[in-house]
Scaffold this motif. Structure first.
Motif, PDB file in Angstrom:
ATOM      1  N   UNK A 147       6.845   5.978  -6.794  1.00  0.00           N
ATOM      2  CA  UNK A 147       7.175   5.895  -5.273  1.00  0.00           C
ATOM      3  C   UNK A 147       8.959   5.746  -4.874  1.00  0.00           C
ATOM      4  N   UNK A 148       9.931   5.921  -5.877  1.00  0.00           N
ATOM      5  CA  UNK A 148      11.116   6.093  -5.567  1.00  0.00           C
ATOM      6  C   UNK A 148      10.883   8.435  -5.418  1.00  0.00           C
ATOM      7  N   UNK A 195       0.562  -1.110  -0.616  1.00  0.00           N
ATOM      8  CA  UNK A 195       0.056  -0.099   0.143  1.00  0.00           C
ATOM      9  C   UNK A 195       0.670   1.340  -0.529  1.00  0.00           C
ATOM     10  N   UNK A 196       0.280   2.169  -0.892  1.00  0.00           N
ATOM     11  CA  UNK A 196       1.700   3.331  -0.965  1.00  0.00           C
ATOM     12  C   UNK A 196       1.597   4.251  -0.035  1.00  0.00           C
ATOM     13  N   UNK A 197       1.270   4.111   1.291  1.00  0.00           N
ATOM     14  CA  UNK A 197       0.957   5.643   2.140  1.00  0.00           C
ATOM     15  C   UNK A 197       1.302   4.606   3.027  1.00  0.00           C
ATOM     16  N   UNK A 198       1.704   3.023   3.157  1.00  0.00           N
ATOM     17  CA  UNK A 198       1.979   2.183   4.083  1.00  0.00           C
ATOM     18  C   UNK A 198       3.376   2.547   3.866  1.00  0.00           C
ATOM     19  N   UNK A 199       3.580   2.201   2.927  1.00  0.00           N
ATOM     20  CA  UNK A 199       4.760   2.464   2.224  1.00  0.00           C
ATOM     21  C   UNK A 199       5.797   3.183   2.504  1.00  0.00           C
ATOM     22  N   UNK A 200       5.744   4.411   2.077  1.00  0.00           N
ATOM     23  CA  UNK A 200       5.931   6.320   2.682  1.00  0.00           C
ATOM     24  C   UNK A 200       6.475   6.142   4.148  1.00  0.00           C
ATOM     25  N   UNK A 201       5.114   5.872   4.606  1.00  0.00           N
ATOM     26  CA  UNK A 201       5.167   5.698   6.316  1.00  0.00           C
ATOM     27  C   UNK A 201       6.111   4.588   6.528  1.00  0.00           C
ATOM     28  N   UNK A 202       7.010   3.098   6.637  1.00  0.00           N
ATOM     29  CA  UNK A 202       7.225   2.690   6.740  1.00  0.00           C
ATOM     30  C   UNK A 202       9.078   3.338   6.860  1.00  0.00           C
ATOM     31  N   UNK A 203       8.891   3.609   5.397  1.00  0.00           N
ATOM     32  CA  UNK A 203      10.166   3.976   4.806  1.00  0.00           C
ATOM     33  C   UNK A 203      10.881   5.869   5.587  1.00  0.00           C
ATOM     34  N   UNK A 204      10.024   6.383   6.019  1.00  0.00           N
ATOM     35  CA  UNK A 204       9.700   8.517   7.580  1.00  0.00           C
ATOM     36  C   UNK A 204      10.680   7.173   8.412  1.00  0.00           C
ATOM     37  N   UNK A 205       9.554   6.298   9.075  1.00  0.00           N
ATOM     38  CA  UNK A 205       9.672   5.601  10.550  1.00  0.00           C
ATOM     39  C   UNK A 205      11.356   5.112  10.941  1.00  0.00           C
ATOM     40  N   UNK A 206      10.983   4.454   9.220  1.00  0.00           N
ATOM     41  CA  UNK A 206      12.511   3.793   9.440  1.00  0.00           C
ATOM     42  C   UNK A 206      14.068   4.960   9.577  1.00  0.00           C
TER      43      UNK A 206
END
Ligand code: KIV
Ligand code: ZN
Length: 505
Positions: free
Chosen positions: A177-178, A141-152
């Motif tokens: 997504x890049x 899911x695009x929003x979840x992916x963004x969230x994961x990247x931001x938090x890591x």
């Protein structure tokens, strides 16, 4: 702009079905990768076995110019294993797509995110460089992916990687997504593209065009299923194609072919002949129109010069050949037939082609000999006697009788198998007479079953560094191998002798 090349031949490449490397083989490949100029080598997955751990240790201790990385799940024990292996750089990953979370990990999105953060924090607390991958990112899911990247990124990750785990992305989507990942993290972004739809290199380039700074690649594109983005294709595309920006890498492109051949021989995976850059046919020309064009100016049918990637162009005659190609090939041997003779040679070559036959140099030269009625163009080496014994409990042994330019020679030798024994026996004779030795031997089976035809391709080299290859197809592996070897020897001896005599001039 400089693009970082992260080579995963020793990790994702080794996950190719049927491939398993010893620690020493891993080290050998790592040496080649380092000489090639890759920026990072993913040496393996330390937790998986003792041998893997040993191979990574050897590579870590080798003092390479490239950074050495190892794979770790988001588990402390995996990260500890990486430290034990001597790694200072880990590539830690957890799947983030719902399909992986539900059916593989049995975790909720929040649980996966927590594990990702914990692993990054743990890696950083150990002083490691941490690259984080969201496995199956392109189906996440695009929003979840963004969230994961931001938090890591907030947890301290040094680099973010976007894996297109099942090659599902399009160039357009991976670019989107890049951009998300860059915006969410402001970290260097890598892309890890699989080739399930043949789009791995196109997807990697698309991500690079919008700001990804690094691509995960493998030599010859080996890897899980249809493989990964191929290093040689990506590097040459970035260097040679037209983009808005100029891209560069640290790769010494002249070593690409040699490295491809080395990896192929160690992992035991043949490179398909029509593979870009490193496939056997990538710089070969048969059709008359193309050969004519290339002889006038190679740029007509070669987008790049073969020398740029450590190769040479070659011509082959066949049913599509034209007079220019035939003349060029004969010219290599110093032979200049008349116009009429060239046309007659061409006619005979086309006839063989129509019968489905592949015309080797040796056959071309013997056709030329008949047309020009020149003794010197006949085969110089004839196999006049041959027997081989094999079985359990005694070493295979071969007896070979050759007639070379009218003189008989006998050679006998042992080998690890009947093919080896036969080739050793031939080399005993030709090694003395013509200093010809075998450089490469490849055996393929055509179709399945115990009665399958086999195809043997052999490359021989003489004392002057001249190379010639020959191919033979037959039912018996030993006889077919011997025939290919004799063909190769004929080819190289003819080349040398005819060059010396400069026949036809
Ligand atoms: O393809 C993939 O998702 C991987 C991960 C381990 C990053 O190889
Ligand atoms: Zn992968």
């Amino acid at each position: 702009m400089k693009i970082r090349i992260f080579d995963t031949t020793l990790r994702d490449g080794e996950q190719t079905p049927g491939v398993a490397l010893t620690p020493e083989q891993k080290l050998g490949i790592a040496e080649k990768l380092d000489a090639l100029g890759v920026d990072a080598i993913e040496a393996g997955f330390p937790i998986i076995s003792d041998g893997e751990m040993q191979g990574i240790k050897l590579i870590c201790n080798a003092n390479f110019r490239a950074e050495i990385c190892g794979l770790a799940r988001t588990d402390k024990k995996d990260i500890d294993a990486a430290v034990t292996a001597g790694l200072k750089y880990i590539h830690t990953f957890i799947a983030t797509s719902d399909i992986h979370l539900k059916y593989k990990l049995k975790l909720t999105r929040d649980q996966a995110l927590a594990k990702a953060i914990e692993a990054v924090e743990y890696g950083k607390s150990l002083g490691l460089q941490v690259e984080f991958s969201a496995e199956d990112a392109t189906r996440t899911d695009r929003e979840f992916l963004k969230k994961v990247f931001k938090e890591v990124a907030n947890a301290g990750a040094d680099r973010i990687d976007i894996p297109d785990t099942v090659g599902y992305s399009t160039p357009g989507y991976i670019a989107e997504i890049t951009k998300d990942a860059i915006e969410a993290t402001h970290l260097p972004i890598s892309v890890h593209c699989h080739n399930d739809f043949g789009l791995a290199v196109a997807n990697a380039i698309s991500a690079i065009q919008v700001g990804a700074q690094c691509a995960h690649v493998t030599i010859n594109g080996i890897g899980e299923r249809a493989g990964n983005a191929s290093l040689e294709e990506l590097v040459m595309a970035l260097q040679c194609l037209q983009f808005d920006k100029k891209y560069e890498t640290n790769i010494n492109t002249k070593l690409l072919y040699e490295t491809s051949r080395y990896v192929s021989s160690i992992v035991g995976i043949h490179v398909q002949p029509n593979k870009a850059i490193v496939g056997e046919n990538a710089f070969g020309h048969e059709s008359g129109i193309h050969t004519h064009g290339v002889l006038s100016n190679p740029l007509t049918y070669e987008p790049i010069s073969p020398e740029l990637v450590g190769r040479t162009r070659w011509f082959q005659v066949g049913k599509h050949a034209g007079a220019h190609g035939v003349s060029a090939m004969l010219e290599e041997y110093g032979i200049q037939p008349t116009r009429e003779q060239t046309h007659e040679i061409l006619e005979r070559v086309k006839k063989l082609g129509d019968q489905g036959k592949h015309v080797t140099d040796v056959e071309l030269l013997s056709i030329t000999g008949e047309v020009m009625q020149t003794q010197g163009l006949k085969r110089l080496v004839h196999l006049t006697g041959f027997s081989v014994s094999t079985g359990m409990g005694n070493m295979p042994y071969a007896f070979v009788k050759l007639n070379i330019e009218g003189k008989d020679f006998i050679g006998t030798d042992y080998g690890v198998g009947p093919v080896d024994a036969s080739i050793n026996a031939i080399q005993k004779i030709t090694g003395e007479i013509a200093k010809v030795r075998i450089k490469d031997y490849k055996l393929d089976s055509i179709a399945g079953g115990s009665d399958a035809l086999c195809e043997v391709t052999i490359k021989v080299e003489d004392a002057y560094g001249n190379l010639a290859s020959a191919k033979s197809v037959g039912e018996d592996i030993v006889i077919t191998s011997v025939q290919a070897m004799i063909d190769g020897i004929n080819r190289i001896m003819l080349k040398k002798i005819l060059k010396q005599k400069n026949l036809g001039k």
